[in-house]
Design a protein around this motif. Structure first.
Motif, short mmCIF file in Angstrom:
data_model
loop_
_atom_site.label_atom_id
_atom_site.label_comp_id
_atom_site.label_asym_id
_atom_site.label_seq_id
_atom_site.Cartn_x
_atom_site.Cartn_y
_atom_site.Cartn_z
N ASP A 59 0.83 -1.20 0.00
CA ASP A 59 0.00 0.00 0.00
C ASP A 59 0.87 1.26 0.00
N PRO A 60 0.76 2.10 -1.02
CA PRO A 60 1.58 3.32 -1.07
C PRO A 60 1.40 4.22 0.14
N ALA A 61 0.24 4.12 0.78
CA ALA A 61 -0.02 4.96 1.96
C ALA A 61 0.38 4.27 3.26
N GLY A 62 0.93 3.07 3.17
CA GLY A 62 1.25 2.30 4.36
C GLY A 62 2.57 2.66 5.00
N GLU A 63 2.79 2.14 6.20
CA GLU A 63 4.05 2.32 6.91
C GLU A 63 5.13 1.50 6.21
N PRO A 64 6.27 2.11 5.85
CA PRO A 64 7.33 1.34 5.18
C PRO A 64 7.83 0.19 6.05
N ILE A 65 7.95 -0.97 5.42
CA ILE A 65 8.44 -2.18 6.08
C ILE A 65 9.60 -2.73 5.24
N TYR A 66 10.66 -3.13 5.91
CA TYR A 66 11.82 -3.65 5.20
C TYR A 66 12.04 -5.13 5.58
N GLY B 193 13.72 -8.62 7.11
CA GLY B 193 14.33 -9.03 8.36
C GLY B 193 13.34 -9.22 9.49
N GLN B 194 13.75 -9.97 10.50
CA GLN B 194 12.85 -10.33 11.59
C GLN B 194 12.27 -9.11 12.30
N GLU B 195 13.10 -8.14 12.66
CA GLU B 195 12.61 -6.99 13.41
C GLU B 195 11.57 -6.21 12.62
N GLN B 196 11.83 -6.03 11.33
CA GLN B 196 10.88 -5.30 10.49
C GLN B 196 9.58 -6.08 10.31
N PHE B 197 9.69 -7.39 10.19
CA PHE B 197 8.48 -8.19 10.04
C PHE B 197 7.67 -8.22 11.34
N GLU B 198 8.34 -8.15 12.48
CA GLU B 198 7.61 -8.02 13.74
C GLU B 198 6.77 -6.74 13.73
N LYS B 199 7.37 -5.67 13.26
CA LYS B 199 6.67 -4.40 13.13
C LYS B 199 5.48 -4.53 12.19
N ALA C 206 2.58 -6.50 13.73
CA ALA C 206 1.87 -5.70 14.73
C ALA C 206 0.93 -4.70 14.06
N LEU C 207 1.40 -4.06 13.00
CA LEU C 207 0.57 -3.09 12.28
C LEU C 207 -0.63 -3.79 11.64
N ILE C 208 -0.39 -4.95 11.07
CA ILE C 208 -1.49 -5.71 10.46
C ILE C 208 -2.53 -6.06 11.53
N GLU C 209 -2.05 -6.48 12.69
CA GLU C 209 -2.95 -6.84 13.79
C GLU C 209 -3.80 -5.64 14.22
N GLU C 210 -3.22 -4.45 14.12
CA GLU C 210 -3.93 -3.23 14.50
C GLU C 210 -4.81 -2.68 13.37
N GLY C 211 -4.77 -3.36 12.22
CA GLY C 211 -5.57 -2.91 11.09
C GLY C 211 -5.00 -1.73 10.34
N LYS C 212 -3.68 -1.51 10.50
CA LYS C 212 -3.03 -0.37 9.85
C LYS C 212 -2.33 -0.83 8.56
N PRO C 213 -2.25 0.05 7.57
CA PRO C 213 -1.65 -0.33 6.28
C PRO C 213 -0.13 -0.41 6.36
N ILE C 214 0.46 -1.28 5.55
CA ILE C 214 1.91 -1.39 5.44
C ILE C 214 2.33 -1.31 3.99
#
Length: 421
Positions: A346-353, A355-361, A364-372
Motif C-alpha cells: 500500500d503506497p499509503a502504508g508504513e514502510p516495512i523492510y 528481516g525479523q525486526e521489520q516483520f515483527e513491526k 503488529a501493524l497488520i494486527e492493528e488494522g493499519k496499512p503497510i
C-alpha cells in the motif's frame, strides 16, 4: 519458530536447505509450494531462489509467523522443464493443497504451470524471475484470473534497454544466438525492434535447442555477415558452450548478454580472459534497507551462493510478499491471499523492510488494522493490473572475471524509447 522444508529433490539439495537451528514449536503450519529449477540449464538460478525464499520465511517465522502459523516450504525441482514443472505443481495443488506456488524461475517453466495448473485452480502463483511478455498478454486476455504476479520486469522493456546499451557501447553490428523458447524468442523480438530503430544492424539470428553437446552449427550460422559482436540470449550451461565455440571458431570476443548470464559459472566455464568486452542488462534495483539487510545476511543460509546471484534478491521479495499477504489475509485461502498481495504494498502504508525486526513491526501493524508498504530487496514495488512491476535496468560488464555495475537506465527512459519506435 520452526521452519520446515519438505524437499522432494536431490538428497544433496535437501541436506543443504535444511534449517536445524529453527526448531521451536508452532501452533500450526501453512505449506507453500515452491517449484524451482534446481537442476538443468537454469539450476543455478533456482538454487539461489529457493534459498532466498527459505530466508524470507525464516525471517517471518521468527517474527511470529503468518496468520499465527509457521510458513513451510514444499520444494520441487522442475529440472528446467515445463512438463516436469506441471507434474510437480499438480501434485502440490491437488495432493498437498497449497494455496500459493512460488516459481518457476524461467518463463518456459512458469507459463506451463500457470496455464495447466494455477490459473484454473485459483491458486496464487508468484514468479521471481519469469520475464516473458507472454505473461502480460495472458493477464490482459483474462487467462490468469488475477492469480499471477512476478517480481521482475518484462522483457518487453529489457529488450529495449539492452538495445540502447549495445548502441551506447559501440556494438552496432550484431549476430544473435538465442534459446528457442518463449523467453528467448520474446527477448529477441523486443530487442530487434529497438536495436534496428536505433541504427543497429543484425547480421544473423539463430535459435538453438537446449542441452545439445555441441553448438558448432549454430555458431557457424551466426558468423555469417561478419558481425562485430554476439548477442547471446541463453543460460549459463548452454551459454558457456556456445561462447566457447564462438571464440574457438574465430568469432570476435565481444558479447552482449541477457540477465541470466550474469553468472560466475558462465565466466569460469568460458574463461575470464575472453570476456573483458562482455556487456549485459538485468532488472535493476533501487537500494533500500532491505537490500542492505539481504546482502549482509544471505550468506548465513545460502550455502555459499552469493547474494548477487541471478534471481536471489527478487526471490526473497517474492517470499516476503507472500508471507505478509498471508498475514494480512488472516488465512491460507488463495483468493484472500491474492487480494492481500497488493494491500501489503500500500503506497499509503508504513514502510516495512526485510528481516525479523521489520516483520515483527509489520505483523503488529497488520494486527492493528493499519496499512503497510513492504519495500523490498529490489526496491519499492507495486503490481499493476496484470501482476507486473516496473523498475530500472542495471547495466553491467565483465572485466577481469568480475561483474561490475556501470550504470542504469530508468523505466521512464525505456518507455520513452519504445514510444518513439
Amino acid at each position: 519458530m520452526r521452519n520446515v522444508l519438505k524437499l522432494t529433490t536431490l538428497a544433496l539439495l535437501a541436506g543443504t536447505m535444511a534449517s536445524p537451528a529453527l526448531a521451536q514449536d508452532a501452533d500450526c503450519e501453512i505449506k507453500i509450494g515452491v517449484v524451482m529449477e534446481l537442476t538443468g540449464p537454469a539450476g543455478q538460478y533456482g538454487q539461489a531462489g529457493a534459498k532466498s525464499v527459505e530466508m524470507a520465511f525464516r525471517d517471518i517465522n521468527e517474527a511470529g509467523g503468518a496468520a499465527g502459523c509457521d510458513l513451510t516450504m514444499d520444494v520441487r525441482d522442475s529440472q528446467s522443464q515445463g512438463n516436469v514443472a506441471v507434474d510437480q505443481a499438480t501434485q502440490l495443488v491437488n495432493v498437498e493443497n497449497v494455496p500459493v506456488i512460488i516459481g518457476g524461475i524461467i518463463s518456459s517453466v512458469s507459463i506451463p504451470i500457470l496455464t495447466s495448473v494455477t490459473a484454473s485452480a485459483g491458486v496464487v502463483q508468484v514468479s521471481p524471475a519469469s520475464s516473458s511478455p507472454t505473461l502480460t498478454a495472458m493477464a490482459r486476455d483474462g487467462k490468469t484470473n488475477g492469480y499471477f504476479f512476478r517480481t521482475i520486469t518484462s522483457d518487453a522493456l529489457q529488450g529495449t534497454a539492452a538495445a540502447k546499451y549495445a548502441i551506447d557501447q559501440g556494438l552496432k553490428k550484431l549476430a544473435i544466438i538465442h534459446v528457442n523458447n518463449d523467453f528467448g524468442v520474446n527477448m529477441v523480438n523486443e530487442f530487434r525492434t529497438s536495436f534496428e530503430a536505433l541504427g543497429g544492424e543484425i547480421t544473423s539470428e539463430t535459435a538453438y535447442n537446449e542441452r545439445q553437446p555441441s553448438y558448432s552449427a549454430e555458431v557457424t550460422a551466426g558468423m555469417e555477415g561478419e558481425p562485430e559482436a554476439l548477442y547471446l540470449v541463453s543460460y549459463p550451461t548452454d551459454g558457456s558452450t556456445i561462447a566457447r565455440a564462438w571464440i574457438s571458431q574465430g568469432g570476435p570476443a565481444k558479447f552482449l548478454l541477457n540477465d541470466g548470464m550474469n553468472s560466475s559459472e558462465f565466466i569460469e566455464a568460458v574463461g575470464a580472459q575472453y570476456l573483458n568486452d562482455a556487456y549485459g542488462t538485468s532488472s535493476g534495483t533501487v537500494e533500500t534497507e532491505s537490500t542492505e539487510y539481504f546482502y549482509a545476511n544471505y550468506g548465513e543460509i545460502s550455502g555459499g551462493i552469493e547474494p548477487s546471484a541471478p534471481a536471489a534478491d527478487r526471490s526473497y521479495d517474492a517470499g516476503a510478499i507472500v508471507g505478509l499477504a498471508i498475514a494480512k489475509a488472516g488465512s491460507a485461502e488463495s483468493e484472500a491471499i491474492r487480494d492481500a498481495i497488493r494491500e501489503v504494498l500500500d503506497p499509503a502504508g508504513e514502510p516495512i523492510y526485510a528481516g525479523q525486526e521489520q516483520f515483527e513491526k509489520a505483523l503488529a501493524l497488520i494486527e492493528e488494522g493499519k496499512p503497510i508498504k513492504y519495500e523490498g530487496v529490489i526496491g519499492p514495488v507495486s503490481f499493476d493490473e496484470y501482476g507486473d512491476i516496473t523498475g530500472p535496468f542495471r547495466l553491467w560488464r565483465i572485466q577481469e572475471g568480475e561483474v561490475t555495475t556501470v550504470g542504469e537506465i530508468s523505466a521512464e527512459e525505456v518507455s520513452e524509447i519504445k514510444g518513439g519506435l
